[in-house]
Design an enzyme around this catalytic site. Sequence first.
Site, PDB file in Angstrom:
ATOM      1  N   GLU A  32      42.080  17.148  42.452  1.00 54.54           N
ATOM      2  CA  GLU A  32      41.232  16.029  42.858  1.00 54.54           C
ATOM      3  C   GLU A  32      39.768  16.401  42.697  1.00 54.54           C
ATOM      4  O   GLU A  32      39.326  17.425  43.218  1.00 54.54           O
ATOM      5  CB  GLU A  32      41.528  15.661  44.321  1.00 54.54           C
ATOM      6  CG  GLU A  32      42.913  15.054  44.492  1.00 54.54           C
ATOM      7  CD  GLU A  32      43.454  15.175  45.907  1.00 54.54           C
ATOM      8  OE1 GLU A  32      42.663  15.323  46.845  1.00 54.54           O
ATOM      9  OE2 GLU A  32      44.689  15.144  46.060  1.00 54.54           O
ATOM     10  N   GLU A  63      49.291  14.978  46.015  1.00 53.10           N
ATOM     11  CA  GLU A  63      49.465  16.430  45.893  1.00 53.10           C
ATOM     12  C   GLU A  63      50.894  16.816  45.545  1.00 53.10           C
ATOM     13  O   GLU A  63      51.115  17.764  44.783  1.00 53.10           O
ATOM     14  CB  GLU A  63      49.002  17.132  47.172  1.00 53.10           C
ATOM     15  CG  GLU A  63      47.487  17.150  47.375  1.00 53.10           C
ATOM     16  CD  GLU A  63      46.936  15.909  48.041  1.00 53.10           C
ATOM     17  OE1 GLU A  63      47.723  14.966  48.310  1.00 53.10           O
ATOM     18  OE2 GLU A  63      45.722  15.850  48.305  1.00 53.10           O
ATOM     19  N   PHE A  86      41.685  21.303  50.124  1.00 55.31           N
ATOM     20  CA  PHE A  86      41.599  22.146  51.319  1.00 55.31           C
ATOM     21  C   PHE A  86      43.011  22.684  51.576  1.00 55.31           C
ATOM     22  O   PHE A  86      43.978  21.917  51.480  1.00 55.31           O
ATOM     23  CB  PHE A  86      41.226  21.340  52.576  1.00 55.31           C
ATOM     24  CG  PHE A  86      39.818  20.848  52.663  1.00 55.31           C
ATOM     25  CD1 PHE A  86      39.362  19.820  51.849  1.00 55.31           C
ATOM     26  CD2 PHE A  86      38.941  21.360  53.621  1.00 55.31           C
ATOM     27  CE1 PHE A  86      38.066  19.337  51.960  1.00 55.31           C
ATOM     28  CE2 PHE A  86      37.645  20.877  53.737  1.00 55.31           C
ATOM     29  CZ  PHE A  86      37.199  19.872  52.903  1.00 55.31           C
ATOM     30  N   ASP A  88      44.306  23.110  54.242  1.00 56.06           N
ATOM     31  CA  ASP A  88      44.814  22.308  55.357  1.00 56.06           C
ATOM     32  C   ASP A  88      45.727  21.180  54.901  1.00 56.06           C
ATOM     33  O   ASP A  88      46.502  20.659  55.704  1.00 56.06           O
ATOM     34  CB  ASP A  88      43.644  21.684  56.115  1.00 56.06           C
ATOM     35  CG  ASP A  88      42.548  22.665  56.439  1.00 56.06           C
ATOM     36  OD1 ASP A  88      42.295  22.878  57.624  1.00 56.06           O
ATOM     37  OD2 ASP A  88      41.920  23.215  55.506  1.00 56.06           O
ATOM     38  N   PHE A  89      45.603  20.769  53.643  1.00 53.90           N
ATOM     39  CA  PHE A  89      46.414  19.638  53.164  1.00 53.90           C
ATOM     40  C   PHE A  89      47.784  20.085  52.664  1.00 53.90           C
ATOM     41  O   PHE A  89      48.538  19.284  52.134  1.00 53.90           O
ATOM     42  CB  PHE A  89      45.689  18.892  52.020  1.00 53.90           C
ATOM     43  CG  PHE A  89      44.290  18.452  52.315  1.00 53.90           C
ATOM     44  CD1 PHE A  89      43.810  18.325  53.614  1.00 53.90           C
ATOM     45  CD2 PHE A  89      43.411  18.140  51.276  1.00 53.90           C
ATOM     46  CE1 PHE A  89      42.502  17.924  53.875  1.00 53.90           C
ATOM     47  CE2 PHE A  89      42.109  17.735  51.531  1.00 53.90           C
ATOM     48  CZ  PHE A  89      41.650  17.627  52.827  1.00 53.90           C
ATOM     49  N   HIS A 132      40.394  20.567  58.516  1.00 54.75           N
ATOM     50  CA  HIS A 132      39.576  20.944  57.365  1.00 54.75           C
ATOM     51  C   HIS A 132      38.943  22.318  57.521  1.00 54.75           C
ATOM     52  O   HIS A 132      37.945  22.610  56.863  1.00 54.75           O
ATOM     53  CB  HIS A 132      38.455  19.920  57.146  1.00 54.75           C
ATOM     54  CG  HIS A 132      38.908  18.571  56.695  1.00 54.75           C
ATOM     55  ND1 HIS A 132      39.461  17.652  57.542  1.00 54.75           N
ATOM     56  CD2 HIS A 132      38.906  17.985  55.470  1.00 54.75           C
ATOM     57  CE1 HIS A 132      39.764  16.548  56.865  1.00 54.75           C
ATOM     58  NE2 HIS A 132      39.447  16.726  55.620  1.00 54.75           N
TER      59      HIS A 132
HETATM   60  C1  LIG Z   1      46.209  14.527  51.660  1.00 56.55           C
HETATM   61  C2  LIG Z   1      44.744  14.600  51.411  1.00 56.55           C
HETATM   62  N1  LIG Z   1      44.323  14.844  50.176  1.00 56.55           N
HETATM   63  C3  LIG Z   1      43.002  14.906  49.909  1.00 56.55           C
HETATM   64  C4  LIG Z   1      42.076  14.723  50.898  1.00 56.55           C
HETATM   65  C5  LIG Z   1      40.571  14.818  50.607  1.00 56.55           C
HETATM   66  N2  LIG Z   1      39.991  13.495  50.644  1.00 56.55           N
HETATM   67  C6  LIG Z   1      39.399  13.018  51.759  1.00 56.55           C
HETATM   68  S1  LIG Z   1      38.898  11.438  51.586  1.00 56.55           S
HETATM   69  C7  LIG Z   1      39.428  11.387  49.998  1.00 56.55           C
HETATM   70  C8  LIG Z   1      39.280  10.142  49.196  1.00 56.55           C
HETATM   71  C9  LIG Z   1      39.993   9.006  49.830  1.00 56.55           C
HETATM   72  O1  LIG Z   1      39.881   7.880  49.028  1.00 56.55           O
HETATM   73  P1  LIG Z   1      40.304   6.486  49.590  1.00 56.55           P
HETATM   74  O2  LIG Z   1      41.687   6.557  50.146  1.00 56.55           O
HETATM   75  O3  LIG Z   1      40.073   5.490  48.527  1.00 56.55           O
HETATM   76  O4  LIG Z   1      39.357   6.230  50.845  1.00 56.55           O
HETATM   77  P2  LIG Z   1      37.753   6.126  50.840  1.00 56.55           P
HETATM   78  O5  LIG Z   1      37.215   7.505  50.974  1.00 56.55           O
HETATM   79  O6  LIG Z   1      37.348   5.474  49.584  1.00 56.55           O
HETATM   80  O7  LIG Z   1      37.442   5.311  52.056  1.00 56.55           O
HETATM   81  C10 LIG Z   1      40.002  12.590  49.616  1.00 56.55           C
HETATM   82  C11 LIG Z   1      40.576  12.884  48.296  1.00 56.55           C
HETATM   83  C12 LIG Z   1      42.568  14.500  52.201  1.00 56.55           C
HETATM   84  N3  LIG Z   1      41.739  14.358  53.235  1.00 56.55           N
HETATM   85  N4  LIG Z   1      43.895  14.421  52.428  1.00 56.55           N
END
Ligand SMILES: Cc1ncc(C[n+]2csc(CCOP(=O)(O)OP(=O)(O)O)c2C)c(N)n1
Lengths: 337, 337, 332, 332
Positions: A32, A63, A86, A88-89, A132
């Site tokens: 990502e 993932e 991370f 953590d995920f 995180h």
């Molecule tokens: C399982 C997981 N993968 C990756 C992340 C890292 N991450 C946090 S927010 C985000 C983007 C989320 O996109 P979206 O669902 O469109 O929500 P937005 O941020 O646009 O509100 C990512 C990849 C995470 N927190 N959890």
Amino acid sequence: MNTSRKLTMARAISEAIAQEIERDDRVFVMGEDVGIYGGIFSATAGLYEKFGPEQVMDTPISETGFIGAALGLAMEGMRPIVELMFVDFFGVCMDQIYNHIAKNIYFSGGNVRVPLVLMTATGGGYNDAGQHSQCLWGTFAHLPGLKVVIPSTPFDAKGLMISAIRDDNPVIYMFHKGLMGLGWMTLIKDTTGPVPEEPYTIPFGRADIKREGNDVTIISVSMGVYQSLEAAKELERAGISAEVIDLRTLVPLDRETIAESVKKTRRVLVVDEDYLSYGMTGEIAATVMELAFDYLDAPVKRLAVPDVPIPYSRPLEQFVLPSAPKIVEAVKELLYS
Amino acid sequence: MNTSRKLTMARAISEAIAQEIERDDRVFVMGEDVGIYGGIFSATAGLYEKFGPEQVMDTPISETGFIGAALGLAMEGMRPIVELMFVDFFGVCMDQIYNHIAKNIYFSGGNVRVPLVLMTATGGGYNDAGQHSQCLWGTFAHLPGLKVVIPSTPFDAKGLMISAIRDDNPVIYMFHKGLMGLGWMTLIKDTTGPVPEEPYTIPFGRADIKREGNDVTIISVSMGVYQSLEAAKELERAGISAEVIDLRTLVPLDRETIAESVKKTRRVLVVDEDYLSYGMTGEIAATVMELAFDYLDAPVKRLAVPDVPIPYSRPLEQFVLPSAPKIVEAVKELLYS
Amino acid sequence: MSIPRPKLLEMYRDMVTIRLYEETMAEAYLEGKQPVFNIAAGPVPGEMHLAAGQEPVAVGVCAHLRNDDAVVGTHRPHHFAIAKGVDLRKMTAEIFGKVTGLGRGKGGHMHLFDPDVHFSCSGIVGAGIPQAVGAALAFKKRNEDHVAVAFFGEGAANQGAFHEGLNLAALWRLPVIFVVEDNSYAISVPKSASTPIATNADRAAAYGIPGVYVDDNDVLAVYETAGEAVARARGGEGPTLIEVKTHRYFGHFQGDPEVYRPKDEVAQLKANDPIKRFREYLVQSSPDSTNPEADIVQMETEARQRVEDAFAFARESDYPAPEEALLHVFVD
Amino acid sequence: MSIPRPKLLEMYRDMVTIRLYEETMAEAYLEGKQPVFNIAAGPVPGEMHLAAGQEPVAVGVCAHLRNDDAVVGTHRPHHFAIAKGVDLRKMTAEIFGKVTGLGRGKGGHMHLFDPDVHFSCSGIVGAGIPQAVGAALAFKKRNEDHVAVAFFGEGAANQGAFHEGLNLAALWRLPVIFVVEDNSYAISVPKSASTPIATNADRAAAYGIPGVYVDDNDVLAVYETAGEAVARARGGEGPTLIEVKTHRYFGHFQGDPEVYRPKDEVAQLKANDPIKRFREYLVQSSPDSTNPEADIVQMETEARQRVEDAFAFARESDYPAPEEALLHVFVD
Ligand SMILES: Cc1ncc(C[n+]2csc(CCOP(=O)(O)OP(=O)(O)O)c2C)c(N)n1
Ligand SMILES: Cc1ncc(C[n+]2csc(CCOP(=O)(O)OP(=O)(O)O)c2C)c(N)n1
Ligand SMILES: [Mg+2]
Ligand SMILES: [Mg+2]
């Protein structure tokens, strides 16, 4: 090797990846935001510009999907480096990691190869709370089938990454956010370090004595190594000579280096930013006892996160994380009580 | 309590659940094949017939979905018991378990309750290979926020299950397939044991001395307790008096019982069907050293799965699993070398 | 669609091989487990998931595949493995836990890896889906026209891995075919209690890819549908989702009390057995009117010989030395 | 659909509250982070995900909710929390890491739990979906007519949890509404690079439930669509999937260099700002022709006061004692 050039750990990692992509066209990165963003912690900074979207693939937030795909890629002869943003995920994709990536070689009796690097960010200290900020290397080291690699310096980061990419086995490569030398995360003042330009490898299972000493052995990884070195300076002022061992890989574990050091110093502190119980500190303590019971002047001491999730608020988080002052204190207790 | 009645562990568990469903209408069970099938390892046998599909809910193969749902249920005041068919499958749903179920109480500063029991099958010895034979309690015990409960007898199974259901905190309840008393899995000859009819609880964090002895302390859980008891008999014939401690819960851990026993026997063997490194044996060894360093006559010895996935073939699997003869041998080494 | 008779016979042979294999395995599995069933006893211990009745899916799809195409199977993997051409001796030896097995006895029945024909499988429901996607991505990256196939049950279609895998494959237009075996049950749970829609093929809409439901357990119907999907994949047009209505004759695993299904269900299903039907078709369409069964019988003989040979090999092979358990966590 | 003016004003007030809250937070967040941005510095450290621009989704949906209805938010949770009526003082104190916060400082901005109004959220993408399903199942089991809402981003719709959660909800006909905020990006990855179909609403077909795409970032359009979904849910007719086209004005998190989007994108979006549009509508539809802005301004004042009060409370509160870190792993 010329080591006059200094790099951050982030640049050391991305350089290692770039050099390996250039050397071997089976190598590429996916994850990502590894593309134009360059990786949230800059581990892939500049790679997209250099190699384009085929070698530096952004993925959806899937993932299980893309880490499972990395396994399929590796078994079909590619050599993917896949970033889990991370550590953590891991819970959303652990089945692919530990039931498949870590076991397919064994199930096949050694008939398949899984040349895959799972690169991931660890660590807290910047108030990112309990989903995180974890380290979790104890979790991965407990489960057989993954080599667990944890660099603490830019030099180690580059060499260990190249070794990881060239290994035909799956490797989890865990960098600490606070050590990457990111401008926006100034946890450690001087995280740049000498890194040779040419590619080089560092063998797994060789701990590095980051500082020699005689009175006590401090064993750690990652951020804990920095904190231990800082503490060692402070201890020196108090007349205590501390040896600092950076394990660098938890699997394989370098027992010899540990044993030799303990036989010299007779006292051990293990410092870990992962959770205290059922993890790295317990394993190292048990190992020390097995290897050097008769040499020990005191029980092995452990300093780690006291079995609570990482709290958000600054005073709370600082209370649970290891630090140089806490190490100093622990060493003094170890020596004087 | 009348303890003349004997039950299998499977029946002890289903009886505990039935009694709690009758006592408290917020309690119910969900999971794959828990309904008409009665649970693959019979932990819910007879419950569907008794309570119907509302209290005994079959689910699709969607562990993230229904275990995540169990959290939502618990936070809205229900008290679900949710079965993860084999603990080996945790990787598809670990995020819900350890990032949410285990942490929401902490994140909320104690403002929410998560009265949820995650019941799961552990253990090998019947040639089900590396994705269906693991124990993994070390993994769960390492991560804060879950109570980790591991019964070894039908009596303990019932009392610990009732305690788990009544607890406002999340509990992972790990039974061993080979101890359930299943007709089709005759690993242990006599797995029935006395179980009172009326409901009763067993507090968490209290180890049980399953056998008293003076020469050595054997610490274990689950199947390891049975094997240790068998070994203790054999050792007695050789004139060695072994104390066998059943930890029963890894979180919380009963340090006092361990310390007292070690101070008496001065030698410790830890027996674990989970993987050797970075797990339970390391933690117990480190703990023993911390609590009773000056009493130890020898380093704590560890017997566990030697850091390989559980192999399928009988001779291979038997080679890696703990057993009574291996325990006897380990104790003799501990005492005589 | 006209399929040359040699190809039809090959498919028939593979179906018969699978059927015989599963029946032979069912017997071998019971050895040492009577009078008291004990999962850990006998020459073939552990769980045993058999696929008799589901031959059309494996064979109808794999008939289109080449050696370099990848297949990822499930916990019920024998029919896929046989149809893909996995070494039958080594596979059987593996299931008997022998050192001559595909995994030197380490994997067993749910963990068959034959890199020579690009076959793998897993005991975790749904897990193979993303792995097949990865294989397909490897082929695309190397500009090879190989395809990957992920087989899985209708129960697996409710796993998160299904969604993530299909999404990636569609997004990246990968040469992968997703094949759902709808055998009505996931252990004891009927499809109607796990999936709110009638066919998983309709889930293709969530990814903008074609979805086809083959509502008959017929090898030629599967063959035709799979042929289109494989051609699309090889032609760079991306993935297809296929669901096939099929039937499992044995219990979920051997020893399954099968309390969840009507006692006579299997007998009724067998009346319409796909191998029997295919045989009738082959007889009727035989070019040799004097002896229309000749080539068919030859296939049956071949199948029997292969199965017997494989089991004999497995039985005669040695167990691994116990210390081998410590090897192969890593390759050198 | 005719909405009484007091209700409209309430919605307006909540939207303004959210906007002011996010803008105020953006400033507070920068304190101590200048001239060098350091994520760990200042009164509000750590990651900070703001939702300015996305007010219509939260407010349009939550306007239908009662206190006992459950809402599960995301890593970008403030707008949902405010629209659901989370205690603004305690929420702000939590984000400032104070002992008066919702979680006594343990959770922070991504972990806001207010059981009084049945609000929770998570920093793990997609994780809230099954949890909302569970809340809905609790309501159904108790024969309550409450509903649960899971909010999440368009990026989250590619997580396995999405599939599993929607499947369960549809299968069990649960009173839950799934609301996707399509703000075009998941951090740097545009929707077109993560989802092969144009709208996630079409994924409802995979579960046999209604799916609606609201293609305008308009609170009344959201309100109308959500109203139908909530009514269906309360009426026992099961779940609905709604996707709303919306826009994020700030970076993914504060400090995001935003290299992935055109420099002028946000400015253009702001020209069509949903609060501005809603305000115009309120002015035009005002019953008070002499002073059509009077009640609107009153709402704006209220919003400002609430936000100021919350931040003041947070700033004035104490930090928890460091040793409190050891508490609350378990409740007693
Ligand atoms: C399982 C997981 N993968 C990756 C992340 C890292 N991450 C946090 S927010 C985000 C983007 C989320 O996109 P979206 O669902 O469109 O929500 P937005 O941020 O646009 O509100 C990512 C990849 C995470 N927190 N959890
Ligand atoms: C993630 C996961 N959950 C549960 C199981 C246990 N399990 C093994 S097979 C099976 C049923 C699978 O049903 P389906 O996908 O329809 O395949 P079938 O057995 O019918 O061939 C289950 C629940 C598992 N192996 N993996
Ligand atoms: Mg099925
Ligand atoms: Mg988004």
